[in-house]
Design a protein around this motif. Structure first.
Motif, PDB file in Angstrom:
ATOM      1  N   VAL A 145      30.658  48.712  53.134  1.00  0.00           N
ATOM      2  CA  VAL A 145      32.063  48.977  53.486  1.00  0.00           C
ATOM      3  C   VAL A 145      32.169  50.266  54.300  1.00  0.00           C
ATOM      4  O   VAL A 145      32.944  50.352  55.253  1.00  0.00           O
ATOM      5  CB  VAL A 145      32.943  49.011  52.204  1.00  0.00           C
ATOM      6  CG1 VAL A 145      34.369  49.441  52.537  1.00  0.00           C
ATOM      7  CG2 VAL A 145      32.946  47.635  51.526  1.00  0.00           C
ATOM      8  N   THR A 146      31.348  51.265  53.965  1.00  0.00           N
ATOM      9  CA  THR A 146      31.365  52.510  54.748  1.00  0.00           C
ATOM     10  C   THR A 146      30.852  52.261  56.167  1.00  0.00           C
ATOM     11  O   THR A 146      31.405  52.778  57.145  1.00  0.00           O
ATOM     12  CB  THR A 146      30.521  53.599  54.058  1.00  0.00           C
ATOM     13  OG1 THR A 146      30.998  53.753  52.727  1.00  0.00           O
ATOM     14  CG2 THR A 146      30.609  54.926  54.780  1.00  0.00           C
ATOM     15  N   ALA A 147      29.799  51.450  56.284  1.00  0.00           N
ATOM     16  CA  ALA A 147      29.283  51.117  57.624  1.00  0.00           C
ATOM     17  C   ALA A 147      30.361  50.403  58.440  1.00  0.00           C
ATOM     18  O   ALA A 147      30.555  50.682  59.631  1.00  0.00           O
ATOM     19  CB  ALA A 147      28.026  50.251  57.502  1.00  0.00           C
ATOM     20  N   LEU A 166      21.274  56.266  62.940  1.00  0.00           N
ATOM     21  CA  LEU A 166      20.185  57.080  62.404  1.00  0.00           C
ATOM     22  C   LEU A 166      19.736  56.518  61.066  1.00  0.00           C
ATOM     23  O   LEU A 166      20.555  56.234  60.196  1.00  0.00           O
ATOM     24  CB  LEU A 166      20.637  58.531  62.222  1.00  0.00           C
ATOM     25  CG  LEU A 166      21.159  59.230  63.470  1.00  0.00           C
ATOM     26  CD1 LEU A 166      21.362  60.721  63.199  1.00  0.00           C
ATOM     27  CD2 LEU A 166      20.222  59.041  64.646  1.00  0.00           C
ATOM     28  N   GLY A 167      18.416  56.359  60.911  1.00  0.00           N
ATOM     29  CA  GLY A 167      17.853  56.003  59.616  1.00  0.00           C
ATOM     30  C   GLY A 167      17.797  54.509  59.341  1.00  0.00           C
ATOM     31  O   GLY A 167      18.358  53.687  60.079  1.00  0.00           O
ATOM     32  N   SER A 168      17.071  54.195  58.258  1.00  0.00           N
ATOM     33  CA  SER A 168      16.898  52.797  57.856  1.00  0.00           C
ATOM     34  C   SER A 168      17.163  52.642  56.365  1.00  0.00           C
ATOM     35  O   SER A 168      16.548  51.834  55.692  1.00  0.00           O
ATOM     36  CB  SER A 168      15.479  52.336  58.195  1.00  0.00           C
ATOM     37  OG  SER A 168      14.539  53.157  57.521  1.00  0.00           O
ATOM     38  N   VAL A 256      28.583  60.428  58.656  1.00  0.00           N
ATOM     39  CA  VAL A 256      28.681  59.639  57.422  1.00  0.00           C
ATOM     40  C   VAL A 256      28.021  60.327  56.236  1.00  0.00           C
ATOM     41  O   VAL A 256      28.475  60.217  55.105  1.00  0.00           O
ATOM     42  CB  VAL A 256      28.052  58.240  57.643  1.00  0.00           C
ATOM     43  CG1 VAL A 256      28.100  57.417  56.377  1.00  0.00           C
ATOM     44  CG2 VAL A 256      28.761  57.504  58.763  1.00  0.00           C
ATOM     45  N   GLY A 257      26.903  61.022  56.478  1.00  0.00           N
ATOM     46  CA  GLY A 257      26.194  61.577  55.323  1.00  0.00           C
ATOM     47  C   GLY A 257      25.304  62.739  55.706  1.00  0.00           C
ATOM     48  O   GLY A 257      25.168  63.085  56.891  1.00  0.00           O
ATOM     49  N   ARG A 258      24.712  63.347  54.682  1.00  0.00           N
ATOM     50  CA  ARG A 258      23.852  64.529  54.863  1.00  0.00           C
ATOM     51  C   ARG A 258      22.483  64.258  54.252  1.00  0.00           C
ATOM     52  O   ARG A 258      21.995  65.023  53.442  1.00  0.00           O
ATOM     53  CB  ARG A 258      24.531  65.737  54.222  1.00  0.00           C
ATOM     54  CG  ARG A 258      25.843  66.118  54.918  1.00  0.00           C
ATOM     55  CD  ARG A 258      26.654  67.079  54.110  1.00  0.00           C
ATOM     56  NE  ARG A 258      27.129  66.466  52.873  1.00  0.00           N
ATOM     57  CZ  ARG A 258      27.727  67.113  51.876  1.00  0.00           C
ATOM     58  NH1 ARG A 258      27.943  68.411  51.968  1.00  0.00           N
ATOM     59  NH2 ARG A 258      28.112  66.475  50.796  1.00  0.00           N
ATOM     60  N   ALA A 259      21.899  63.112  54.635  1.00  0.00           N
ATOM     61  CA  ALA A 259      20.633  62.700  54.014  1.00  0.00           C
ATOM     62  C   ALA A 259      19.462  63.593  54.423  1.00  0.00           C
ATOM     63  O   ALA A 259      18.471  63.674  53.702  1.00  0.00           O
ATOM     64  CB  ALA A 259      20.323  61.251  54.396  1.00  0.00           C
ATOM     65  N   SER A 260      19.556  64.276  55.559  1.00  0.00           N
ATOM     66  CA  SER A 260      18.438  65.114  56.002  1.00  0.00           C
ATOM     67  C   SER A 260      18.345  66.386  55.167  1.00  0.00           C
ATOM     68  O   SER A 260      19.362  66.976  54.807  1.00  0.00           O
ATOM     69  CB  SER A 260      18.636  65.493  57.474  1.00  0.00           C
ATOM     70  OG  SER A 260      17.706  66.485  57.806  1.00  0.00           O
ATOM     71  N   LYS A 261      17.114  66.766  54.864  1.00  0.00           N
ATOM     72  CA  LYS A 261      16.919  67.982  54.069  1.00  0.00           C
ATOM     73  C   LYS A 261      16.791  69.224  54.946  1.00  0.00           C
ATOM     74  O   LYS A 261      16.666  70.333  54.452  1.00  0.00           O
ATOM     75  CB  LYS A 261      15.675  67.826  53.183  1.00  0.00           C
ATOM     76  CG  LYS A 261      15.875  66.715  52.169  1.00  0.00           C
ATOM     77  CD  LYS A 261      14.665  66.459  51.310  1.00  0.00           C
ATOM     78  CE  LYS A 261      14.932  65.339  50.335  1.00  0.00           C
ATOM     79  NZ  LYS A 261      15.217  64.037  50.997  1.00  0.00           N
TER      80      LYS A 261
HETATM   81  N1  LIG Z   1      30.787  59.098  53.778  1.00  0.00           N
HETATM   82  C1  LIG Z   1      30.686  58.171  52.868  1.00  0.00           C
HETATM   83  O1  LIG Z   1      31.677  57.676  52.336  1.00  0.00           O
HETATM   84  C2  LIG Z   1      29.335  57.680  52.490  1.00  0.00           C
HETATM   85  C3  LIG Z   1      29.167  56.417  51.907  1.00  0.00           C
HETATM   86  C4  LIG Z   1      27.870  55.963  51.643  1.00  0.00           C
HETATM   87  C5  LIG Z   1      26.786  56.792  51.907  1.00  0.00           C
HETATM   88  N2  LIG Z   1      27.005  58.029  52.435  1.00  0.00           N
HETATM   89  C6  LIG Z   1      25.895  58.916  52.757  1.00  0.00           C
HETATM   90  O2  LIG Z   1      25.160  58.349  53.842  1.00  0.00           O
HETATM   91  C7  LIG Z   1      23.796  58.669  53.729  1.00  0.00           C
HETATM   92  C8  LIG Z   1      22.970  57.388  53.812  1.00  0.00           C
HETATM   93  O3  LIG Z   1      23.274  56.561  52.711  1.00  0.00           O
HETATM   94  P1  LIG Z   1      22.251  55.426  52.280  1.00  0.00           P
HETATM   95  O4  LIG Z   1      22.853  54.726  51.131  1.00  0.00           O
HETATM   96  O5  LIG Z   1      21.832  54.643  53.460  1.00  0.00           O
HETATM   97  O6  LIG Z   1      21.045  56.347  51.779  1.00  0.00           O
HETATM   98  P2  LIG Z   1      19.490  56.014  51.725  1.00  0.00           P
HETATM   99  O7  LIG Z   1      19.295  54.562  51.479  1.00  0.00           O
HETATM  100  O8  LIG Z   1      18.915  57.008  50.800  1.00  0.00           O
HETATM  101  O9  LIG Z   1      18.964  56.315  53.218  1.00  0.00           O
HETATM  102  C9  LIG Z   1      18.864  57.611  53.741  1.00  0.00           C
HETATM  103  C10 LIG Z   1      18.215  57.497  55.111  1.00  0.00           C
HETATM  104  O10 LIG Z   1      18.481  58.696  55.834  1.00  0.00           O
HETATM  105  C11 LIG Z   1      17.573  58.700  56.918  1.00  0.00           C
HETATM  106  N3  LIG Z   1      17.314  60.078  57.357  1.00  0.00           N
HETATM  107  C12 LIG Z   1      16.964  61.157  56.621  1.00  0.00           C
HETATM  108  N4  LIG Z   1      16.771  62.224  57.423  1.00  0.00           N
HETATM  109  C13 LIG Z   1      17.005  61.796  58.694  1.00  0.00           C
HETATM  110  C14 LIG Z   1      16.966  62.429  59.970  1.00  0.00           C
HETATM  111  N5  LIG Z   1      16.657  63.725  60.106  1.00  0.00           N
HETATM  112  N6  LIG Z   1      17.261  61.683  61.050  1.00  0.00           N
HETATM  113  C15 LIG Z   1      17.579  60.378  60.942  1.00  0.00           C
HETATM  114  N7  LIG Z   1      17.637  59.721  59.761  1.00  0.00           N
HETATM  115  C16 LIG Z   1      17.352  60.425  58.659  1.00  0.00           C
HETATM  116  C17 LIG Z   1      16.278  58.060  56.402  1.00  0.00           C
HETATM  117  O11 LIG Z   1      15.903  57.087  57.371  1.00  0.00           O
HETATM  118  P3  LIG Z   1      14.376  56.650  57.652  1.00  0.00           P
HETATM  119  O12 LIG Z   1      13.843  56.194  56.324  1.00  0.00           O
HETATM  120  O13 LIG Z   1      14.506  55.562  58.646  1.00  0.00           O
HETATM  121  O14 LIG Z   1      13.643  57.833  58.179  1.00  0.00           O
HETATM  122  C18 LIG Z   1      16.713  57.402  55.080  1.00  0.00           C
HETATM  123  O15 LIG Z   1      16.296  56.070  54.988  1.00  0.00           O
HETATM  124  C19 LIG Z   1      23.623  59.423  52.404  1.00  0.00           C
HETATM  125  O16 LIG Z   1      23.582  60.813  52.674  1.00  0.00           O
HETATM  126  C20 LIG Z   1      24.894  59.087  51.642  1.00  0.00           C
HETATM  127  O17 LIG Z   1      25.282  60.110  50.757  1.00  0.00           O
HETATM  128  C21 LIG Z   1      28.248  58.476  52.738  1.00  0.00           C
END
Ligand SMILES: NC(=O)c1ccc[n+]([C@@H]2O[C@H](COP(=O)([O-])OP(=O)(O)OC[C@H]3O[C@@H](n4cnc5c(N)ncnc54)[C@H](OP(=O)(O)O)[C@@H]3O)[C@@H](O)[C@H]2O)c1
Length: 337
Positions: A145-147, A166-168, A256-261
């Motif tokens: 739903v967020t996507a 960005l990301g998978s 959308v998110g801060r997945a990067s460390k």
């Molecule tokens: N705003 C909102 O309402 C909302 C809703 C849902 C999720 N989120 C946030 O969105 C993010 C992703 O959610 P998710 O459920 O997909 O998490 P996830 O399954 O843990 O996936 C995180 C992905 O982030 C990618 N990533 C990390 N560092 C990166 C970088 N420097 N450059 C590009 N990609 C990078 C990685 O991709 P690779 O494995 O391909 O390297 C990883 O697979 C999370 O931070 C989550 O908190 C926000």
């Protein structure tokens, strides 16, 4: 019935299984036997105590779940016993902009879905598309739903648009599947060759390795004849400056998110000179969920599930999800009754 509770900031050690009486649905409520849940980064944030929204004491975990209606309260007419439903993560956010009154969230300030039974208002669920299993449906409420909100909520995508994802992870794969359904040309940035191949198999037109090429915005411009992309789905945060530099004039970065460390800094100069709009995406409402489900049906889209754990293995599912190995969603399946 059993439910998994946890304490915000208490880590996985605080995850406990508690027994309760099966609740009764009140007026316009549904009693749902949950069949499956999925995990999201928000669950890890709750356990770490870093979740930005309020979390109740001893909360039942998980925003995401799907199941079957087993009883209905008085006056409930929008669902019947036997219906397959998925919960909306914000039960009171039906449409429009998020307001404080609509912000209570499952697995946050409200008890969540990692429970054998839940009671939900009839207008806080959606019917599961017929082509999906309940495990697949359980992956939708947060990530998909967020996507969808990112791709359609501000500037709806058009056929032929260039999109950078960005990301998978769970959310990014949904964004790829949906963007392809819109007829977009999709570039994905990921961290390994193995993931790149799987992304191409799912329809990615171009894949960039963001580890091998940390200033990948230049490569995105090459791939778009210098113009840049119309939209970016940025789940990493630390990458915002690269995202802005990869965007066409007057383009859109969905933050959308801060997945990067990595360290997080925003390039003010990049923001000004790119004339980019940076939009912070806040999950999505029930109308988004309903509209997205129509797109899933029309395009026969099925969620990508990486691995499924049993209800009893819930702690292991959290550990696996936290390891970052998953390609797609991590699901918890309840035993059939
Ligand atoms: N705003 C909102 O309402 C909302 C809703 C849902 C999720 N989120 C946030 O969105 C993010 C992703 O959610 P998710 O459920 O997909 O998490 P996830 O399954 O843990 O996936 C995180 C992905 O982030 C990618 N990533 C990390 N560092 C990166 C970088 N420097 N450059 C590009 N990609 C990078 C990685 O991709 P690779 O494995 O391909 O390297 C990883 O697979 C999370 O931070 C989550 O908190 C926000």
């Amino acid at each position: 019935m059993k439910s998994y509770h946890a304490t915000a900031g208490g880590g996985l050690a605080s995850l406990v299984l508690r027994e309760h009486a099966i609740p009764e649905p009140g007026p316009r409520e549904l009693l749902v036997r949950v069949h499956a849940n999925s995990l999201n980064a928000r669950e890890l944030s709750v356990l770490r105590g870093t979740y930005p929204l309020p979390v109740k004491q001893d909360v039942v975990m998980c925003s995401d779940g799907a199941g079957v209606v087993v009883a209905i309260g008085t006056g409930a007419t929008h669902a019947k016993v036997g219906d397959r439903v998925a919960a909306c993560m914000f039960p009171r956010w039906r449409d429009g902009r998020i307001e404080l009154e609509s912000a209570p969230q499952l697995g946050g300030s409200l008890d969540g879905m990692l429970s054998e039974y839940v009671v939900l208002h009839e207008d806080s669920v959606v019917q599961v598309p017929a082509h999906l299993t309940l495990e697949e449906a359980a992956t939708l409420p947060c990530a998909a739903v967020t996507a969808w909100n990112a791709l359609t909520g501000a500037r709806p995508l058009q056929a032929g648009d260039d999109v950078l994802i960005l990301g998978s992870g769970g959310l990014s794969i949904f964004a790829l599947q949906l963007a392809k359904a819109f007829g977009a040309r999709v570039i994905v940035a990921t961290s390994s060759e193995a993931r790149a191949q799987r992304l191409q198999a799912l329809g990615a037109d171009e894949v960039i390795n963001y580890r091998a090429n940390p200033t990948w915005a230049g490569r995105v411009r090459e791939l778009t004849a210098g113009r840049g992309v119309d939209q970016v789905i940025d789940v990493a945060g630390a990458t915002l400056e690269q995202s802005m530099r990869a965007t066409a004039l007057d383009g859109l970065v969905n933050f959308v998110g801060r997945a990067s460390k990595e360290a997080r800094t925003v390039g003010i100069d990049a923001l000004f000179s790119s004339a980019t709009t940076v939009r912070v995406v806040f999950a999505g409402h029930r109308r988004h969920f309903l509209d997205m489900n129509r797109a899933l049906v029309a395009n026969a889209i099925r969620p990508v599930i990486d691995r499924t754990f049993s209800f009893e293995e819930s702690a292991e599912a959290f550990r696996y999800f936290e390891s970052g190995q998953a390609f797609g969603k991590v699901v918890i399946r309840h035993a059939a009754l």
